[in-house]
Design a protein around this motif. Structure first.
Motif, short mmCIF file in Angstrom:
data_model
loop_
_atom_site.label_atom_id
_atom_site.label_comp_id
_atom_site.label_asym_id
_atom_site.label_seq_id
_atom_site.Cartn_x
_atom_site.Cartn_y
_atom_site.Cartn_z
N ALA A 53 22.78 -37.81 21.37
CA ALA A 53 23.24 -37.59 20.00
C ALA A 53 22.11 -37.06 19.12
CB ALA A 53 23.80 -38.89 19.41
N VAL A 54 20.90 -37.61 19.31
CA VAL A 54 19.74 -37.15 18.56
C VAL A 54 19.41 -35.71 18.93
CG1 VAL A 54 17.25 -37.46 18.23
CG2 VAL A 54 18.76 -39.45 18.21
N ALA A 55 19.44 -35.41 20.22
CA ALA A 55 19.13 -34.05 20.67
C ALA A 55 20.14 -33.04 20.11
CB ALA A 55 19.13 -34.00 22.20
N SER A 56 21.40 -33.41 20.11
CA SER A 56 22.43 -32.51 19.59
C SER A 56 22.29 -32.33 18.08
CB SER A 56 23.83 -33.08 19.91
OG SER A 56 24.02 -33.14 21.31
N ALA A 57 22.00 -33.44 17.38
CA ALA A 57 21.82 -33.36 15.94
C ALA A 57 20.65 -32.46 15.58
CB ALA A 57 21.61 -34.77 15.37
N TRP A 58 19.57 -32.60 16.30
CA TRP A 58 18.38 -31.80 16.03
C TRP A 58 18.66 -30.32 16.31
CZ3 TRP A 58 14.54 -31.69 13.09
CH2 TRP A 58 13.38 -30.91 13.34
N GLN A 59 19.39 -30.05 17.37
CA GLN A 59 19.74 -28.66 17.69
C GLN A 59 20.54 -28.04 16.55
OE1 GLN A 59 18.66 -27.27 20.67
NE2 GLN A 59 19.28 -25.32 19.80
N GLU A 60 21.49 -28.79 16.00
CA GLU A 60 22.29 -28.28 14.90
C GLU A 60 21.44 -28.07 13.64
OE1 GLU A 60 26.34 -29.36 12.37
OE2 GLU A 60 25.95 -30.33 14.30
N ILE A 61 20.54 -29.00 13.39
CA ILE A 61 19.65 -28.86 12.22
C ILE A 61 18.80 -27.60 12.35
CG2 ILE A 61 17.60 -29.86 11.09
CD1 ILE A 61 18.86 -32.65 11.79
N GLN A 62 18.26 -27.37 13.52
CA GLN A 62 17.43 -26.19 13.74
C GLN A 62 18.21 -24.88 13.60
OE1 GLN A 62 15.83 -27.49 17.66
NE2 GLN A 62 13.82 -27.15 16.75
N ASN A 63 19.47 -24.90 14.05
CA ASN A 63 20.25 -23.67 14.10
C ASN A 63 21.03 -23.39 12.82
OD1 ASN A 63 19.38 -23.26 16.73
ND2 ASN A 63 21.17 -24.20 17.65
N SER A 64 21.09 -24.35 11.93
CA SER A 64 21.90 -24.16 10.72
C SER A 64 21.22 -23.25 9.70
CB SER A 64 22.20 -25.50 10.08
OG SER A 64 21.01 -26.08 9.58
#
Length: 358
Positions: A347-358
């Motif tokens: 969940a943390v990895a996915s959240a961070w990916q979305e933060i980076q890509n937004s």
């Protein structure tokens, strides 16, 4: 290497762990891992951050015991790479520096010798709250994430993580955040009223959204130089480790430190004995030597880390004991991160990916 850049491995992901599983970099030597051996020797091989030891400690230990210390650098690639190196080379290393998550992972994988505290009499010098938190070996130093601000640019600094997020718009383009996933998510969890050691994926979702809400106001997510940017005024505030603040404060009194009221995400590092070592008795001797007050003072004065031995304060540089972020008596509430479930890690990895890509 900047003195504290070693901490980047703590929050990095393990994506390239397998690619690094056979790599290790000997401090001051070749790039190959040591050849596995089960024979006892007069050299202790330790996985460690480069030069993360007292300036005179290794030489003093050899003079006293005749035993040398060979330090091998921890790998890039985060905790997974760290554990993989040890797993792939069992018997090659006698001991290792390890944070709580790495130590627990090694223990769960059967890669640690059972720690016998009776073999380290000087462990009594360490505050019991740290030995309780780190049962796998000897705790040696700690660190925490707080807020620093430029006193000329910020007249009313936030007193909490919640206030920092609420004030982000007021400092648009002047706020710096870390570039490490767990650091950002941890402070966002606290800002949204959650526990950094949550077991609920929904809490990670709340934290992610809080970061996305302020991302437009964040100047950058950086892995270094945040403190220097706050000091020179190119940034007004930053979320940093205590040692970053100490580095900036050494240059003058232009920056202030905030220990947020919800508490600060923190780590506790220690030394652990590794499974397969033929030098366990020597490892215990080194641990006990390290926790002698004079040797431990050398370690803290050299590394400028936050200490775990109360009695050492009178032997430390005044710049350390007077630093409100480093001194455990003035630092404020700390919250150690524990080993997370696979679900929360994802969940943390996915959240961070979305933060980076937004």
């Amino acid at each position: 290497m900047e003195k504290r850049i070693r901490k980047t491995v703590i929050a990095a992901t393990g994506v390239i762990a397998m690619a690094l599983s056979l790599c290790a970099c000997q401090v001051g030597g070749s790039a190959s891992a040591p050849t596995a051996t089960k024979a006892a020797s007069d050299t202790i091989t330790m996985m460690n951050y480069p030069d993360w030891i007292g300036a005179n400690e290794a030489a003093a230990f050899k003079k006293k015991t005749g035993c040398a210390l060979k330090q091998v650098s921890t790998p890039d690639g985060g905790d997974s790479a760290w554990v993989n190196i040890i797993r792939q080379n069992e018997g090659s290393y006698d001991m290792s520096l390890a944070g709580m998550k790495v130590a627990e992972t090694l223990d769960n994988a059967g890669l640690l010798e059972k720690f016998d505290a009776s073999k380290v009499p000087n462990l009594k010098n360490v505050d019991p709250k740290y030995t309780k938190a780190f049962p796998w070996g000897i705790p040696v130093e700690q660190g925490k994430i707080g807020i620093i601000y430029n006193k000329e640019l910020v007249s009313d600094p936030p007193s909490s993580w919640k206030e920092l997020f609420a004030q982000a718009k007021d400092y648009s383009g002047k706020l710096l955040m870390p570039s490490y996933s767990s650091d950002v998510i941890d402070v966002a969890l606290l800002a949204t009223g959650h526990d950094v050691n949550t077991n609920h994926a929904d809490d990670i979702e709340d934290a992610k959204q809080a970061v996305l809400d302020i991302k437009q106001y964040v100047k950058a997510f950086v892995d270094s130089d945040a403190a220097s940017q706050v000091y020179d005024g190119s940034a007004a505030m930053a979320v940093v480790y205590d040692y970053d603040y100490a580095s900036a404060k050494a240059n003058g009194d232009k920056v202030g430190w905030v220990s947020p009221s919800e508490g600060m995400p923190a780590y506790l590092d220690g030394w652990v004995p590794l499974k397969g070592t033929a030098n366990l008795d020597k490892v215990y001797k080194l641990m006990d030597f390290h926790l002698d007050k004079a040797n431990y003072a050398d370690f803290i004065n050299t590394t400028q880390a936050s200490w775990v031995m109360p009695s050492v304060a009178d032997s430390l540089d005044a710049s350390l004991t007077k630093n409100e972020a480093l001194n455990p008596e003035t630092a404020g509430k700390t919250i150690y991160g524990t080993l997370q479930s696979a679900e929360i890690q994802q969940a943390v990895a996915s959240a961070w990916q979305e933060i980076q890509n937004s």
